[in-house]
Design an enzyme around this catalytic site. Structure first.
Site: not given
Ligand code: C5P
Length: 478
Positions: A278, A341-342, A381, A399, A413, A417
């Protein structure tokens, strides 16, 4: 009622303060009697005041700062106001702030290094190429030593040099080599101040986190009238003192708070050569880590592969895949705050042939004229899994990079979440990625706050304030 008695009463009274600081109430009564807090307890009082949102500014006359170690470097540039910096030195000398002074060549046309040396009772530095100085206190040490660098008076010339990265004398080299907080107090003719070039340099420096003590408006020594006058030395001195008090308070704001931050992209290998990933530079996450570290938090960053220097924080763990990031975050828990943040890759890709034949992934997939197919396997996630688990930190922040319906999607979200704060940003047209600027919206369950476009450093500063609010609320509700 004396100063310290007033402060103790604002902090909840003798009994409450004694209990919080784990000391006898009679000790507090003694402080009240003497109107003085012992130096060993000052930090705890500062911390308590910041936690309870009590502004202690009025309770500590400048002398009390003496108990808190602070190193400052004053850079005097050449201008009609150079002589006023002598008064700043005199005022600073009344405190225990450790002061070094550097003068530019043109400053020496207005006042002499000898005068500065005798006032400061310490050598004044003037030369980038002095053999003697380089062995004792070289320019890198001068740049790294101070907690704060004050450039006063700051000329249009030093602003232009610093904004453009020039380092052709001791003063400009120090500024470029420093990690310290830098404050400029400009002084110049109004036409020079308003010149587009100066104004652009001013904006550039502001964006990079340089603080300014704005010039005054009035009659100038050159006979003209307008903006550009050097503020009174007392005003500058008071600004510096309140800055020091604020930063001393902030430096312990997150003491004993542990924070885990995920940053950068994750990478999913397809074969030993190819991968999917990404877009993310890691800049925003690293700025947040630096800001929270400055405020006393114990910060662990779990970072995917990035091309920027790691932040100055307790611990940085390097990972590649989403699964590795997830495992490492879990290992760092329990923590007080999690900030995701990733830009985590949502899927692993397993390559297949059209006939679903297994491909040996230990070797590079050979190019044929047949199409390749992929099975997608969902990655964990991290944010959602942890926010819904019994390992959930007190505060969980995510984020949300969006290209459309930014606030709405980020809010969905936040709910789905189970997150406390979602930071939404518009990444359409490749905005944000790798940039030093960000335009974000803080999304809460019941409201939102749109921030104007600003540096990622400045976003980190605002976020740190929000985290403090969230932690205070959490404590109140607990
Ligand atoms: O659903 P989405 O990917 O847009 O959500 C973004 C948030 O979820 C960000 O804070 C990202 O760091 C986190 N995220 C995560 N693990 C993933 C996908 C997203 O922690 N597999």
């Amino acid at each position: 009622m004396n100063n310290i008695s007033k402060l103790i009463s604002l902090l909840g009274g003798t009994g409450a303060v004694a209990e919080k600081l784990k000391i006898r109430p009679s000790a507090i009564s003694n402080w009240k009697k003497l109107d003085k807090i012992p130096s060993t307890k000052l930090e705890a009082i500062l911390e308590l005041s910041s936690y309870l949102d009590v502004n202690i500014e009025n309770f500590f006359p400048s002398k009390k700062l003496n108990n808190l170690k602070f190193k400052m470097l004053l850079i005097i540039c050449g201008g009609i106001a150079s002589y006023k910096s002598l008064e700043i030195i005199r005022l600073i000398k009344k405190t225990d702030i450790e002061l070094d002074v550097v003068m530019t060549k043109s400053a020496q046309k207005f006042i002499t290094p000898l005068l500065v040396t005798s006032l400061n009772e310490k050598k004044c530095y003037i030369d980038l190429f002095s053999v003697e100085d380089e062995t004792k206190m070289n320019h890198i040490k001068l740049a790294r030593n101070p907690d704060l660098i004050l450039v006063a008076p700051a000329t249009a010339n030093i602003m232009a040099k610093f904004a453009n990265g020039l380092a052709d004398d001791l003063a400009s080299t120090i500024l470029l080599a420093s990690f310290s907080k830098i404050i400029f107090a400009p002084s110049m003719n109004p036409i020079m101040w308003n010149n587009l070039a100066t104004q652009e340099n001013y904006k550039t420096l502001l964006d990079r986190g340089i603080k300014f003590i704005e010039p005054d408006t009035g009659d100038m020594a050159c006979g003209e009238n307008g903006i550009g006058r050097f503020p009174e030395p007392k005003t500058i001195y008071e600004f510096i003192l309140s800055y020091i008090k604020e930063s001393q308070m902030l430096s312990s704001q997150f003491k004993n708070i542990s924070i885990v931050i995920t940053a950068g992209p994750t990478v999913e290998a397809i074969d030993p050569v190819r991968f999917i990933s990404n877009n993310s530079s890691g800049k925003q996450g690293f700025e947040i880590a630096s800001e929270l570290t400055k405020r006393g938090a114990k910060v662990t960053v779990i970072s995917g592969p990035v091309n920027i220097p790691f932040p100055n924080c307790e611990n940085v763990i390097e990972v590649k895949t989403a699964q590795e990031m997830f495992n490492n975050v879990t290992q760092q828990l329990p923590a007080d705050v999690l900030i995701c943040c990733a830009a985590v890759a949502d899927w692993k890709l397993i390559p297949k042939t059209s006939t679903n034949n297994i491909i040996d992934l230990n070797n590079k997939i050979k190019k044929t004229n047949k199409n390749l197919f992929f099975e997608t396997i969902k990655n964990p996630d991290i944010l959602e899994t942890i926010a819904k688990s019994n390992l959930r930190p007190k505060i969980v922040i995510g984020f949300s990079a969006e290209t459309d319906n930014i606030k709405k999607n980020a809010h969905s979200k936040l709910i789905s979440k189970n997150v406390d704060l979602m930071i939404a940003n518009d990444v359409s047209n490749n905005k944000v990625f790798g940039e030093d600027y960000n335009e974000v919206c803080f999304i809460y369950k019941d409201n939102y706050e749109q921030l104007e476009k600003q540096s990622k450093k400045s976003v980190a500063y605002h976020l740190a304030n929000k985290i403090n609010d969230l932690l205070v609320n959490f404590k109140k509700e607990a």
